[in-house]
Design a protein around this motif. Structure first.
Motif, PDB file in Angstrom:
ATOM      1  N   PRO A   1      -4.588  10.434  -4.200  1.00  0.00           N
ATOM      2  CA  PRO A   1      -5.255  11.342  -5.134  1.00  0.00           C
ATOM      3  C   PRO A   1      -6.143  12.379  -4.439  1.00  0.00           C
ATOM      4  O   PRO A   1      -6.362  13.460  -4.973  1.00  0.00           O
ATOM      5  CB  PRO A   1      -6.084  10.420  -6.024  1.00  0.00           C
ATOM      6  N   GLY A   2      -6.608  12.077  -3.247  1.00  0.00           N
ATOM      7  CA  GLY A   2      -7.458  13.015  -2.512  1.00  0.00           C
ATOM      8  C   GLY A   2      -6.699  14.215  -1.979  1.00  0.00           C
ATOM      9  O   GLY A   2      -7.186  15.343  -2.026  1.00  0.00           O
ATOM     10  N   THR A   3      -5.498  13.993  -1.481  1.00  0.00           N
ATOM     11  CA  THR A   3      -4.706  15.078  -0.893  1.00  0.00           C
ATOM     12  C   THR A   3      -3.588  15.556  -1.802  1.00  0.00           C
ATOM     13  O   THR A   3      -3.033  16.622  -1.586  1.00  0.00           O
ATOM     14  CB  THR A   3      -4.073  14.635   0.441  1.00  0.00           C
ATOM     15  N   GLY A   4      -3.220  14.724  -2.803  1.00  0.00           N
ATOM     16  CA  GLY A   4      -2.091  15.066  -3.661  1.00  0.00           C
ATOM     17  C   GLY A   4      -0.752  14.832  -2.995  1.00  0.00           C
ATOM     18  O   GLY A   4       0.278  15.237  -3.512  1.00  0.00           O
ATOM     19  N   GLU A   5      -0.758  14.173  -1.837  1.00  0.00           N
ATOM     20  CA  GLU A   5       0.492  13.941  -1.110  1.00  0.00           C
ATOM     21  C   GLU A   5       1.058  12.572  -1.441  1.00  0.00           C
ATOM     22  O   GLU A   5       0.337  11.628  -1.744  1.00  0.00           O
ATOM     23  CB  GLU A   5       0.253  14.071   0.392  1.00  0.00           C
TER      24      GLU A   5
ATOM     25  N   SER B   1       9.028  14.104  -1.329  1.00  0.00           N
ATOM     26  CA  SER B   1      10.127  13.178  -1.592  1.00  0.00           C
ATOM     27  C   SER B   1      10.957  13.738  -2.727  1.00  0.00           C
ATOM     28  O   SER B   1      10.545  13.728  -3.876  1.00  0.00           O
ATOM     29  CB  SER B   1       9.611  11.773  -1.926  1.00  0.00           C
ATOM     30  N   HIS B   2      12.067  14.276  -2.392  1.00  0.00           N
ATOM     31  CA  HIS B   2      12.965  14.923  -3.337  1.00  0.00           C
ATOM     32  C   HIS B   2      13.260  13.981  -4.501  1.00  0.00           C
ATOM     33  O   HIS B   2      13.755  12.889  -4.320  1.00  0.00           O
ATOM     34  CB  HIS B   2      14.264  15.319  -2.627  1.00  0.00           C
ATOM     35  N   GLY B   3      12.883  14.401  -5.691  1.00  0.00           N
ATOM     36  CA  GLY B   3      13.148  13.595  -6.866  1.00  0.00           C
ATOM     37  C   GLY B   3      12.113  12.534  -7.144  1.00  0.00           C
ATOM     38  O   GLY B   3      12.237  11.762  -8.081  1.00  0.00           O
ATOM     39  N   GLY B   4      11.053  12.473  -6.347  1.00  0.00           N
ATOM     40  CA  GLY B   4      10.016  11.482  -6.561  1.00  0.00           C
ATOM     41  C   GLY B   4       8.982  11.957  -7.561  1.00  0.00           C
ATOM     42  O   GLY B   4       9.147  12.976  -8.218  1.00  0.00           O
ATOM     43  N   LEU B   5       7.913  11.215  -7.667  1.00  0.00           N
ATOM     44  CA  LEU B   5       6.826  11.569  -8.582  1.00  0.00           C
ATOM     45  C   LEU B   5       5.563  11.834  -7.794  1.00  0.00           C
ATOM     46  O   LEU B   5       5.304  11.195  -6.786  1.00  0.00           O
ATOM     47  CB  LEU B   5       6.551  10.418  -9.557  1.00  0.00           C
ATOM     48  N   GLY B   6       4.758  12.758  -8.283  1.00  0.00           N
ATOM     49  CA  GLY B   6       3.454  13.009  -7.699  1.00  0.00           C
ATOM     50  C   GLY B   6       3.447  14.111  -6.673  1.00  0.00           C
ATOM     51  O   GLY B   6       4.473  14.508  -6.133  1.00  0.00           O
TER      52      GLY B   6
ATOM     53  N   PRO C   1       0.794  -1.238   0.000  1.00  0.00           N
ATOM     54  CA  PRO C   1       0.000   0.000   0.000  1.00  0.00           C
ATOM     55  C   PRO C   1       0.824   1.285   0.000  1.00  0.00           C
ATOM     56  O   PRO C   1       0.305   2.346  -0.355  1.00  0.00           O
ATOM     57  CB  PRO C   1      -0.859  -0.112   1.261  1.00  0.00           C
ATOM     58  N   GLY C   2       2.085   1.226   0.359  1.00  0.00           N
ATOM     59  CA  GLY C   2       2.929   2.424   0.362  1.00  0.00           C
ATOM     60  C   GLY C   2       3.644   2.666  -0.953  1.00  0.00           C
ATOM     61  O   GLY C   2       4.339   3.658  -1.113  1.00  0.00           O
ATOM     62  N   ILE C   3       3.480   1.756  -1.912  1.00  0.00           N
ATOM     63  CA  ILE C   3       4.184   1.869  -3.187  1.00  0.00           C
ATOM     64  C   ILE C   3       3.198   2.171  -4.304  1.00  0.00           C
ATOM     65  O   ILE C   3       2.159   1.517  -4.436  1.00  0.00           O
ATOM     66  CB  ILE C   3       4.989   0.581  -3.485  1.00  0.00           C
ATOM     67  N   GLY C   4       3.528   3.163  -5.118  1.00  0.00           N
ATOM     68  CA  GLY C   4       2.704   3.539  -6.263  1.00  0.00           C
ATOM     69  C   GLY C   4       3.061   2.757  -7.506  1.00  0.00           C
ATOM     70  O   GLY C   4       2.193   2.353  -8.271  1.00  0.00           O
TER      71      GLY C   4
END
Length: 180
Positions: free
Chosen positions: A93-97, A107-112, A26-29
């Motif tokens: 998707p609800g918070t954009g976090e 998350s520096h360099g991450g996505l989203g 659940p923590g991985i996109g």
């Protein structure tokens, strides 16, 4: 323990079900991994996307991360020391976090999330020449602006090599990079 950059097939043979288990966490996109058969792929809990071709099976794990997500993933994939598996945290998707893997707000360099809307403060008369995807693009833009105002810096890495890393996958049919 595995020599070189391990492919999906090698990982599945060595650590059965590991990739599926990680992709379903659940923590991985999404996960990015190279496949001998398909090239570089993004794997999510309900589908996969072949990066570079746009071929999708099931639900596209990249779509939720925005317009430049695939380009950003291919940029990381082209790096000499890219990991066997690249894990991108989940995006709410609800918070954009995003769920940062470290004790940070983003998350520096991450996505989203809001980090996909960076800014560069510059005089209004200056323009941005290309989408800013990665530190290399920021560097190219700043060099251009400096040159425009008469400040020349030393030699720059060949632009073609840097630009191609940000826009294409150099993977051949075996899934290996010509520079590897």
């Amino acid at each position: 323990r595995l020599k070189g950059r391990a492919t999906l097939e090698t990982l599945e043979a060595t650590y059965p079900e590991m990739v599926d288990a990680l992709a379903s966490h659940p923590g991985i996109g999404l996960l990015m991994v190279r496949s001998e058969e398909k090239g570089t792929i993004a794997v999510g809990p309900k589908g996969l996307r072949v990066l570079g071709s746009g071929e999708v099976t099931g639900e596209d794990p990249v779509a939720q991360f925005g317009t430049y997500a695939e380009t950003g993933l291919l940029r990381v994939d082209s790096m000499e020391h890219c990991g066997d598996i690249v894990a991108i945290s989940r995006l709410d998707p609800g918070t954009g976090e995003v769920a940062a893997f470290e004790e940070l707000i983003g998350s520096h360099g991450g996505l989203g999330g809001p980090q996909t809307k960076p800014l560069i403060m510059h005089p209004s008369a200056w323009t941005i020449d290309e989408p800013i995807i990665g530190a290399e693009a920021v560097y190219r833009q700043i060099r251009h602006w400096l040159s425009d105002v008469g400040i020349e810096l030393g030699p720059q890495a060949p632009a073609a090599a840097v630009a191609s890393a940000a826009t294409t996958s150099d993977a051949d049919s075996s899934g290996t990079s010509p520079s590897a």
